[in-house]
Design an enzyme around this catalytic site. Sequence first.
Site, PDB file in Angstrom:
ATOM      1  N   TYR A 301       0.807  -1.234   0.000  1.00 24.42           N
ATOM      2  CA  TYR A 301       0.000   0.000   0.000  1.00 24.42           C
ATOM      3  C   TYR A 301       0.831   1.272   0.000  1.00 24.42           C
ATOM      4  CZ  TYR A 301      -3.199  -3.258   2.522  1.00 24.42           C
ATOM      5  OH  TYR A 301      -3.965  -4.307   2.946  1.00 24.42           O
ATOM      6  N   CYS A 330      14.555 -11.065  -2.788  1.00 22.95           N
ATOM      7  CA  CYS A 330      14.952 -10.787  -4.165  1.00 22.95           C
ATOM      8  C   CYS A 330      13.829 -10.149  -4.964  1.00 22.95           C
ATOM      9  CB  CYS A 330      15.430 -12.071  -4.822  1.00 22.95           C
ATOM     10  SG  CYS A 330      16.822 -12.753  -3.928  1.00 22.95           S
TER      11      CYS A 330
END
Length: 411
Positions: A301, A330
């Site tokens: 968000y 990653c």
Amino acid sequence: MDFLSLAQKYKTPLYVYDLDRIKEQFLNFKNAFFGRKVLICYALKANSNLSVIHTLSCLESGADCVSIGEVRRAILVGVKKYRIIFSGVGKSDEEIKEALETDILFLNVESQQELERIEFIAKELDKKARISVRLNPNIDPKTHPYISTGLDENKFGVDKETALKLYLYAKNSPFLEPVGIHFHIGSQLTDLAPITASVEKVADFARSLLALKIDLKFFDVGGGLGIAYANEKTIELYDYAQTILRALKGLDFTIICEPGRYIVGESGYLVTKVLYEKHTKTKRFVIVDGAMNDLMRPTLYQAVHKVRVCFKNKPQKDSESLCDIVGPICESGDYLAKNVMLPSLASGDLIVFENAGAYGYSMSSNYNTRKRVAEVGIERGEDRVLKHRENFEDMVSDELKILQGAQNGFK
Ligand SMILES: *Cc1c(COP(=O)(O)O)cnc(C)c1O
């Protein structure tokens, strides 16, 4: 709070919850409706640790659940079945069946098809299902689009015309009993106006239902009350309660509230340890042991959590500079904070993310085969573990058993 001792005792990354503060938030919320018939159903999805729910259940909290798993959690820690409600757009047959067998207060219905499924299952069980319809008031809550739920474009609830049809259908069914009306326009609400507009709209609709002899008892205003993550202005509890009470003037309903974030958000901390500092040509990165799988909100968000350096191995006074705090995962989206001012940091220093008690651990995952972290509670000055850190064996045991079984089969 002594984060250094906690980090030494329980290792990092670590969630820490101030249980006394959680109780205080709950009681303040409840007291805002003092003298009224009100049931506070804590929204479990914000933080569903059993000890957290148990703490609230001891204060006679109800539970707002969005899966049968959450209903089971509530029952496990002693939340009374008549204080449990079940919401969500996609309840499965098994979930509906178990909710009816458990005899919870009511199910919040979100579509015609769902109502028909509930009726069918209630008939099979020879029960009368208590239901409430979730009305979508089509009001913009002015929050992040991912947590906005009360607009026609959202998947939640039904419009007024559909709601009326559902209530009339339920009233005429021997297996359904309409007992409430519900709405929930979104989460992290910091503006009172859309709440006021929604309550008024839904209250007017409730009046028209009463006129049709649909005998509702519960008026469920949902959750969504926001907290201050950075320096945003939030809604005062008193104003929130008063706007609801004003809109319900002359109506004899039990008010149901479903706060999640407000109860637990400010009481939680994510403690992480610095691993490295890294400087590219244009940026400074502080790499910590916590990551987006532990606290998803920044990535999901663009949420902002206040950051505090709570322990430095070399507490020399040096100047601060801008950096991003990132984790080991990653993905370039793996960050916990962007563009924050921090002093130079070294391996072993501790950084705390504040206001992480809601939608923190409950949204965490094993992505990158990372263990879900430990949760610790502080109550009256004493710390105790509320959930242990996972271990590698927990994560692979099922897959390993399957693989070993298959290998035996090949022999
Ligand atoms: C998520 C949710 C809540 C809780 O929202 P908060 O913003 O945490 O208060 C309450 N009711 C429903 C139906 C929800 O989906």
